[in-house]
Design a protein around this motif. Sequence first.
Motif, PDB file in Angstrom:
ATOM      1  N   PRO A   1      31.544  14.644   4.812  1.00 46.77           N
ATOM      2  CA  PRO A   1      31.238  15.491   3.655  1.00 46.77           C
ATOM      3  C   PRO A   1      32.171  15.305   2.472  1.00 46.77           C
ATOM      4  CG  PRO A   1      31.039  16.741   5.689  1.00 46.77           C
ATOM      5  CD  PRO A   1      31.602  15.408   6.069  1.00 46.77           C
ATOM      6  N   LYS A   2      33.455  15.077   2.719  1.00 47.56           N
ATOM      7  CA  LYS A   2      34.416  14.915   1.618  1.00 47.56           C
ATOM      8  C   LYS A   2      34.063  13.703   0.759  1.00 47.56           C
ATOM      9  CE  LYS A   2      39.398  15.049   0.731  1.00 47.56           C
ATOM     10  NZ  LYS A   2      40.739  15.097   1.367  1.00 47.56           N
ATOM     11  N   THR A   3      33.651  12.631   1.401  1.00 42.74           N
ATOM     12  CA  THR A   3      33.276  11.419   0.667  1.00 42.74           C
ATOM     13  C   THR A   3      31.939  11.607  -0.038  1.00 42.74           C
ATOM     14  OG1 THR A   3      34.473  10.098   2.308  1.00 42.74           O
ATOM     15  CG2 THR A   3      32.925   8.939   0.888  1.00 42.74           C
ATOM     16  N   GLN A   4      31.012  12.310   0.615  1.00 38.64           N
ATOM     17  CA  GLN A   4      29.735  12.597  -0.038  1.00 38.64           C
ATOM     18  C   GLN A   4      29.942  13.451  -1.283  1.00 38.64           C
ATOM     19  OE1 GLN A   4      27.022  14.286   2.800  1.00 38.64           O
ATOM     20  NE2 GLN A   4      26.976  12.465   4.092  1.00 38.64           N
ATOM     21  N   ALA A   5      30.900  14.377  -1.238  1.00 32.21           N
ATOM     22  CA  ALA A   5      31.188  15.224  -2.393  1.00 32.21           C
ATOM     23  C   ALA A   5      31.739  14.400  -3.556  1.00 32.21           C
ATOM     24  CB  ALA A   5      32.185  16.319  -2.006  1.00 32.21           C
ATOM     25  N   ALA A   6      32.505  13.354  -3.242  1.00 34.66           N
ATOM     26  CA  ALA A   6      33.034  12.486  -4.294  1.00 34.66           C
ATOM     27  C   ALA A   6      31.910  11.758  -5.015  1.00 34.66           C
ATOM     28  CB  ALA A   6      34.024  11.481  -3.697  1.00 34.66           C
ATOM     29  N   LEU A   7      30.885  11.375  -4.253  1.00 32.80           N
ATOM     30  CA  LEU A   7      29.749  10.685  -4.860  1.00 32.80           C
ATOM     31  C   LEU A   7      28.851  11.655  -5.620  1.00 32.80           C
ATOM     32  CD1 LEU A   7      28.346   7.923  -5.122  1.00 32.80           C
ATOM     33  CD2 LEU A   7      27.066   8.460  -3.057  1.00 32.80           C
ATOM     34  N   LEU A   8      28.882  12.945  -5.247  1.00 29.04           N
ATOM     35  CA  LEU A   8      28.027  13.941  -5.882  1.00 29.04           C
ATOM     36  C   LEU A   8      28.307  14.050  -7.377  1.00 29.04           C
ATOM     37  CD1 LEU A   8      25.928  16.197  -5.671  1.00 29.04           C
ATOM     38  CD2 LEU A   8      27.755  17.756  -5.018  1.00 29.04           C
ATOM     39  N   GLN A   9      29.589  14.083  -7.776  1.00 23.04           N
ATOM     40  CA  GLN A   9      29.915  14.163  -9.197  1.00 23.04           C
ATOM     41  C   GLN A   9      29.424  12.921  -9.932  1.00 23.04           C
ATOM     42  OE1 GLN A   9      34.033  13.871 -10.277  1.00 23.04           O
ATOM     43  NE2 GLN A   9      33.721  14.676 -12.346  1.00 23.04           N
TER      44      GLN A   9
ATOM     45  N   GLN B   1      20.994   9.349  14.982  1.00 26.29           N
ATOM     46  CA  GLN B   1      21.716  10.487  14.420  1.00 26.29           C
ATOM     47  C   GLN B   1      23.170  10.565  14.891  1.00 26.29           C
ATOM     48  OE1 GLN B   1      20.386  12.284  11.991  1.00 26.29           O
ATOM     49  NE2 GLN B   1      18.595  10.978  12.207  1.00 26.29           N
ATOM     50  N   GLN B   2      23.570   9.742  15.856  1.00 28.62           N
ATOM     51  CA  GLN B   2      24.943   9.790  16.331  1.00 28.62           C
ATOM     52  C   GLN B   2      25.879   9.251  15.251  1.00 28.62           C
ATOM     53  OE1 GLN B   2      25.564   7.752  20.018  1.00 28.62           O
ATOM     54  NE2 GLN B   2      27.712   8.344  20.201  1.00 28.62           N
ATOM     55  N   GLY B   3      26.918  10.014  14.946  1.00 23.52           N
ATOM     56  CA  GLY B   3      27.880   9.575  13.937  1.00 23.52           C
ATOM     57  C   GLY B   3      27.385   9.717  12.509  1.00 23.52           C
ATOM     58  N   THR B   4      26.421  10.617  12.281  1.00 20.06           N
ATOM     59  CA  THR B   4      25.912  10.816  10.922  1.00 20.06           C
ATOM     60  C   THR B   4      26.201  12.241  10.466  1.00 20.06           C
ATOM     61  OG1 THR B   4      23.715  11.531  11.657  1.00 20.06           O
ATOM     62  CG2 THR B   4      24.046   9.165  11.299  1.00 20.06           C
ATOM     63  N   TYR B   5      26.195  12.415   9.155  1.00 20.44           N
ATOM     64  CA  TYR B   5      26.412  13.718   8.529  1.00 20.44           C
ATOM     65  C   TYR B   5      25.230  13.985   7.602  1.00 20.44           C
ATOM     66  CZ  TYR B   5      31.255  12.788   9.987  1.00 20.44           C
ATOM     67  OH  TYR B   5      32.386  12.491  10.703  1.00 20.44           O
ATOM     68  N   PRO B   6      24.361  14.925   7.944  1.00 20.59           N
ATOM     69  CA  PRO B   6      23.204  15.190   7.083  1.00 20.59           C
ATOM     70  C   PRO B   6      23.644  15.507   5.662  1.00 20.59           C
ATOM     71  CG  PRO B   6      23.018  16.375   9.176  1.00 20.59           C
ATOM     72  CD  PRO B   6      24.395  15.792   9.139  1.00 20.59           C
ATOM     73  N   LEU B   7      22.919  14.965   4.682  1.00 19.23           N
ATOM     74  CA  LEU B   7      23.267  15.205   3.283  1.00 19.23           C
ATOM     75  C   LEU B   7      23.037  16.670   2.939  1.00 19.23           C
ATOM     76  CD1 LEU B   7      21.698  12.099   1.490  1.00 19.23           C
ATOM     77  CD2 LEU B   7      24.028  12.401   2.289  1.00 19.23           C
ATOM     78  N   PRO B   8      23.985  17.298   2.265  1.00 19.38           N
ATOM     79  CA  PRO B   8      23.779  18.699   1.859  1.00 19.38           C
ATOM     80  C   PRO B   8      22.677  18.810   0.818  1.00 19.38           C
ATOM     81  CG  PRO B   8      25.769  17.801   0.845  1.00 19.38           C
ATOM     82  CD  PRO B   8      25.280  16.769   1.818  1.00 19.38           C
ATOM     83  N   GLU B   9      22.060  19.990   0.764  1.00 23.47           N
ATOM     84  CA  GLU B   9      20.940  20.203  -0.159  1.00 23.47           C
ATOM     85  C   GLU B   9      21.339  19.936  -1.601  1.00 23.47           C
ATOM     86  OE1 GLU B   9      21.472  21.996   2.499  1.00 23.47           O
ATOM     87  OE2 GLU B   9      19.601  21.601   3.558  1.00 23.47           O
TER      88      GLU B   9
END
Length: 318
Positions: free
Chosen positions: A115-123, A154-162
Amino acid sequence: MTLEALRERTDALRTEIGRTVLGQDDIIDLLLIALFARGHVLLEGPPGTAKTLLARSFSAALALDFGRIQFTPDLMPGDVLGTSIFDFRTNTFVLTKGPVFSQVLLADEINRAPPKTQAALLQAMSERMVSIDGTDHSLGREFIVVATQNPIEQQGTYPLPEAQLDRFLFKLVIDFPPEDIEMAILRQHADKPLEAGMETATLSKVLDSTTLEETRALVDSIILKDDILAYILRLIRATRQSSEIAFGASTRAADALASAARATAALNGRDYAIPDDVKRLFVPALRHRIVLGPAAEIEGRSPAQVLENILNQIEAPR
């Protein structure tokens, strides 16, 4: 640029991308619509369905800088954005830019990042800029993310937040091709060298940043009449009132659908949008923005089926 020139340019893009990716004409069209509508695209499908090849071919046909990130569970924000390194020669910190500093970014297997890395890409996706050590860095007006994810493993994955899913203009689902297309793919590869990565080497650059800016300016000139806007709004509000949907689409979704309709009209040589433009885009633009209710999940209904049902219930303007 005129609408006729845009159609010619778009046909050339379709031809180049179609040289390596067979049987995905509708997906290619939606990719081009997203490019001209300033939107990002999420490609979902099982392994081996040419998701990465499609993204690479898309970028190869554009004279734009290409970057790729292979997402893994241990990927950190600095691996995506870059980091400041102290230079002893100048006694200053120098920014070493990460792969996000590109015009076309392939985010491969995006749901494997924490999630922390996904948040970096969100901006980067929402603002087309990133913040590193308190300083904002622009990614440019051309910046577009083409992300892929595998829905099976699905093993080792993090669903993308809405919140991040809502930043994608389209979610495009890619399935295995029909038998005749699959045979054509095998024939295409049978007489070529086995070296990996050579598929896109011969593609011509059809569109550069200047032409892209002209094209987007033309799309911006497409005006949506009130009856089309009202139709879009009725569809969006219907997702919030459906008993099969727990959480409906946002106002951002309505705005994204309207932008995509303008791009679709321009690509079809029209300076006006029609209800069929909205109907075509409704499912790919909304399937990732809704959350199904328990009853729909128990019955095994997909977001696409629920959205198609709404599309059939809401009367289109004449």
